[in-house]
Design a protein around this motif. Structure first.
Motif, PDB file in Angstrom:
ATOM      1  N   GLU A  15     -34.222 118.682  93.205  1.00  0.00           N
ATOM      2  CA  GLU A  15     -35.245 119.057  92.203  1.00  0.00           C
ATOM      3  C   GLU A  15     -34.671 118.942  90.792  1.00  0.00           C
ATOM      4  O   GLU A  15     -35.347 118.472  89.869  1.00  0.00           O
ATOM      5  CB  GLU A  15     -35.765 120.454  92.464  1.00  0.00           C
ATOM      6  CG  GLU A  15     -36.653 120.562  93.698  1.00  0.00           C
ATOM      7  CD  GLU A  15     -36.999 122.008  94.074  1.00  0.00           C
ATOM      8  OE1 GLU A  15     -36.525 122.935  93.401  1.00  0.00           O
ATOM      9  OE2 GLU A  15     -37.725 122.190  95.068  1.00  0.00           O
ATOM     10  N   GLN A  16     -33.431 119.349  90.631  1.00  0.00           N
ATOM     11  CA  GLN A  16     -32.793 119.257  89.290  1.00  0.00           C
ATOM     12  C   GLN A  16     -32.650 117.797  88.874  1.00  0.00           C
ATOM     13  O   GLN A  16     -32.883 117.448  87.704  1.00  0.00           O
ATOM     14  CB  GLN A  16     -31.424 119.941  89.289  1.00  0.00           C
ATOM     15  CG  GLN A  16     -31.505 121.443  89.352  1.00  0.00           C
ATOM     16  CD  GLN A  16     -30.120 122.089  89.506  1.00  0.00           C
ATOM     17  OE1 GLN A  16     -29.125 121.390  89.534  1.00  0.00           O
ATOM     18  NE2 GLN A  16     -30.107 123.417  89.592  1.00  0.00           N
ATOM     19  N   LYS A  17     -32.294 116.929  89.812  1.00  0.00           N
ATOM     20  CA  LYS A  17     -32.141 115.501  89.497  1.00  0.00           C
ATOM     21  C   LYS A  17     -33.499 114.896  89.125  1.00  0.00           C
ATOM     22  O   LYS A  17     -33.610 114.100  88.208  1.00  0.00           O
ATOM     23  CB  LYS A  17     -31.536 114.728  90.669  1.00  0.00           C
ATOM     24  CG  LYS A  17     -30.049 114.944  90.819  1.00  0.00           C
ATOM     25  CD  LYS A  17     -29.501 114.103  91.958  1.00  0.00           C
ATOM     26  CE  LYS A  17     -28.011 114.331  92.114  1.00  0.00           C
ATOM     27  NZ  LYS A  17     -27.442 113.564  93.194  1.00  0.00           N
ATOM     28  N   GLU A  18     -34.539 115.330  89.875  1.00  0.00           N
ATOM     29  CA  GLU A  18     -35.891 114.804  89.571  1.00  0.00           C
ATOM     30  C   GLU A  18     -36.353 115.272  88.201  1.00  0.00           C
ATOM     31  O   GLU A  18     -36.981 114.517  87.456  1.00  0.00           O
ATOM     32  CB  GLU A  18     -36.881 115.263  90.660  1.00  0.00           C
ATOM     33  CG  GLU A  18     -36.698 114.549  91.971  1.00  0.00           C
ATOM     34  CD  GLU A  18     -37.620 115.082  93.064  1.00  0.00           C
ATOM     35  OE1 GLU A  18     -38.322 116.090  92.836  1.00  0.00           O
ATOM     36  OE2 GLU A  18     -37.626 114.470  94.152  1.00  0.00           O
TER      37      GLU A  18
END
Length: 102
Positions: free
Chosen positions: A96-99
């Protein structure tokens, strides 16, 4: 003639007394053997009961050991599942952080 009849009756009574004594002797021997047989059966039954109690105790101990082992395996499995869930949450969070960063 009467003397002969009395002698015959006396002989018959002696035969009857001898037969009764033999019968009583046989009855006593049979009674002794029956008592001996019952004593042996009681001893065998007592031994069977002792063996059964020992077997039951051994089976109970074995079942308790198996249950303890299963409980330990279950706890280990639950900890492993918790670890997998934590890893999945961490990976999901990273994804989620990468997205969000992208």
């Amino acid at each position: 003639h009467l003397k002969k009849e009395v002698e015959e009756q006396a002989a018959e009574l002696q035969d009857t007394a001898r037969w009764a004594a033999e019968l009583e002797q046989q009855w006593m021997e049979d009674e002794y053997q029956a008592q001996e047989h019952l004593t042996l059966q009681r001893q065998e039954l007592a031994e069977d009961l002792r063996r059964t109690a020992t077997t039951r105790t051994e089976l109970q101990t074995s079942a308790e050991d198996q249950l303890r082992h299963l409980e330990q395996a279950n706890v280990a499995h639950l900890k492993q599942q918790e670890g997998h869930a934590a890893l999945t949450r961490a990976l999901r969070s990273q994804l989620e952080q990468k997205e969000e960063a992208a």
